[in-house]
Design a protein around this motif. Structure first.
Motif, short mmCIF file in Angstrom:
data_model
loop_
_atom_site.label_atom_id
_atom_site.label_comp_id
_atom_site.label_asym_id
_atom_site.label_seq_id
_atom_site.Cartn_x
_atom_site.Cartn_y
_atom_site.Cartn_z
N SER A 56 0.94 -1.30 0.06
CA SER A 56 0.03 -0.08 0.00
C SER A 56 0.85 1.20 0.12
O SER A 56 2.09 1.35 0.29
N SER A 110 -6.21 -1.62 1.57
CA SER A 110 -6.19 -0.79 0.21
C SER A 110 -6.34 -1.66 -0.98
O SER A 110 -6.66 -1.25 -2.01
N HIS A 149 1.32 0.59 -4.88
CA HIS A 149 0.60 1.77 -5.10
C HIS A 149 1.16 2.95 -4.47
O HIS A 149 1.68 2.94 -3.38
N SER A 150 1.11 3.95 -5.20
CA SER A 150 1.69 5.25 -4.96
C SER A 150 3.23 4.94 -4.13
O SER A 150 3.88 4.63 -4.78
N PHE A 207 -14.14 5.03 -0.69
CA PHE A 207 -13.65 4.79 -1.94
C PHE A 207 -14.69 4.09 -2.82
O PHE A 207 -15.52 3.15 -2.11
N TYR A 258 -6.15 6.73 -6.52
CA TYR A 258 -6.47 5.23 -6.12
C TYR A 258 -7.08 4.42 -7.16
O TYR A 258 -8.21 4.16 -7.08
#
Length: 342
Positions: free
Chosen positions: A67, A76, A136-137, A211, A317
Motif C-alpha cells: 500500500s 488498500s 501503489h503510490s 472509496f 487510487y
C-alpha cells in the motif's frame, strides 16, 4: 481576586476531567476495535513484534501487494485481492504500526526496515518466491527497495501511480504560503494529541467517505484503526524525500516483466489553494504536467520488458476507481513471468 482564582481552578479541573475522559474513551475504543474488526490474515512473529499478512488463493508466482502512504494497509487492496487470488496466491499486508501490525522500534533506515519486515514475514509464513511486487503510490518506492535487497526473489513488478525518484526536483523551490506552512506545523503538533484523547476518532465517526468499490465494513475498519496508525504514517511521510533519494540509482530491472499504471492530473482545474496544498504554484503547472508524463515513461524504461498505461479521468487510487484495470494488469504480468519461466 479569590473568585477569579476559583474560576481559573474550576476551568483547569474541567479541562483535566475532559482530557481524562477522552483518553479513557480512546483506550476503550482501541480495545473494542480489535474485537469488532479482527485481522483477516495471520499475525506473524517477526521477532518481538507481529506483522499482519493476509495471503489468499493458491499458485505461483505469488503476488505481493504494497500500500501507499495512508492508513489503509492491507485493505488498500480490498477491491482486487479476492479476484487476484482466484488466479494465484496473493498477499496483502500491513506495514509496522499500520492497522493490525505492531509498531516498530525507532529506526535510522526506515526503507530498509520496511523491506526487511516484509521479507521476514514471507519467509516465516513459508510464502516462497518468485514474487510479483505490486506497489501503489509510495508503495512503489518500497517495492523498489525490496527488489534491490532481495532481487533474486522478484520476478515481476507493477507500479500503480507511483512517484519517480525525481518527483520533488521541480517543486523543491516553490515557496509554500506562510499561512499554509503554519497550519501544517500546528497540525503536526496537535494531531498526535487528537489521536490520544479520542478527538480523531470522534471526527472520523462523523465522516461518511468511502472509496468506490470499497465496502462500508472496510471503510469503517480503516477509520477505527486510524488513531493507532497515524503516528506511523507521520513517520513515513517525514521520510518521503529520504526514501526517494534511496532509490535514485535503482533503475535497472533487467528483463523482468513490468507494468506502469499512471494518472495524469489536470492541475489547471485546481484552485490556487488546492495547488498550494499540493506544494505547487500555478506558474509551474505546465511543467509539472509534462514532468508527470516524462516520469511515467521513464519508469517504463527501467525494464526491457515493460508496458505503460496512463489514465486521465481517475483518482490516485486506481485500484478502487478502476479495479478491473489493476486486476488485468497484474494478470498480464503473471502470464509474462510464467512465459519467461517456460
Amino acid at each position: 481576586m479569590l473568585s477569579k482564582s476559583k474560576t481559573v481552578l474550576s476551568f483547569c479541573l474541567f479541562v483535566l476531567l475532559l482530557l481524562s475522559f477522552g483518553i479513557t474513551y480512546e483506550q476503550v475504543s482501541r480495545n473494542n476495535t480489535l474485537l469488532k474488526y479482527p485481522a483477516n490474515g495471520s499475525l506473524v512473529d517477526i521477532g518481538s513484534r507481529f506483522l499482519h499478512i493476509d495471503c489468499r488463493g493458491e499458485g505461483t508466482p505469488i503476488v505481493i501487494l504494497e500500500s501507499g502512504l495512508d492508513t489503509l494497509g492491507s485493505l488498500s487492496w480490498s477491491a482486487v485481492h479476492d479476484q487476484l487470488a482466484q488466479t494465484t496466491r496473493t498477499c496483502a499486508y500491513d506495514r509496522a504500526g499500520i492497522m493490525w501490525s505492531d509498531p516498530r522500534p525507532r529506526t535510522n533506515n526506515l526503507m530498509q526496515d520496511i523491506a526487511s519486515d516484509l521479507n521476514k514475514a514471507l519467509v516465516i509464513s513459508n510464502e516462497k518466491p518468485p514474487y510479483i511486487m505490486v506497489g501503489h503510490s509510495f508503495g512503489g518506492v518500497y517495492i523498489t527497495k525490496f527488489t534491490e535487497l532481495f532481487e533474486k526473489k522478484v520476478a515481476g513488478i507493477v507500479l500503480i501511480d507511483s512517484p519517480h525518484p525525481e518527483q520533488m526536483d521541480l517543486v523543491q523551490d516553490v515557496e509554500i504560503p506562510l499561512i499554509l506552512s503554519l497550519k501544517n506545523s500546528v497540525f503536526q503538533i496537535v494531531k498526535p494529541i487528537m489521536d490520544i484523547i479520542g478527538l480523531t476518532r470522534i471526527i472520523n465517526n462523523q465522516a461518511s467517505f468511502a472509496f468506490p468499490n470499497q465496502s462500508q465494513y472496510h471503510s469503517e475498519a480503516v477509520k477505527a484503526f486510524a488513531p493507532l496508525s497515524d503516528h506511523t504514517l507521520s513517520q513515513e511521510i517525514l521520510n518521503y524525500s529520504v526514501g526517494l533519494k534511496q532509490i535514485r540509482s535503482l533503475r535497472n530491472f533487467g528483463d523482468r516483466p513490468m507494468f506502469i499504471l499512471g494518472n495524469i492530473v489536470n492541475y489547471t482545474k485546481m484552485s490556487d489553494l488546492q495547488l498550494a496544498n499540493a506544494g505547487l504554484s500555478r506558474d509551474i503547472v505546465p511543467a509539472v504536467m509534462e514532468q508527470d508524463r516524462y516520469m511515467f515513461n521513464d519508469q517504463a524504461s527501467w525494464s526491457s520488458n515493460s508496458h505503460l498505461k496512463l489514465f486521465h479521468n481517475t483518482s490516485h487510487y486506481i485500484q478502487f476507481e478502476k479495479p478491473t484495470e489493476v486486476i488485468n494488469t497484474v494478470l498480464f504480468v503473471i502470464s509474462e513471468v510464467k512465459r519467461q519461466a517456460d
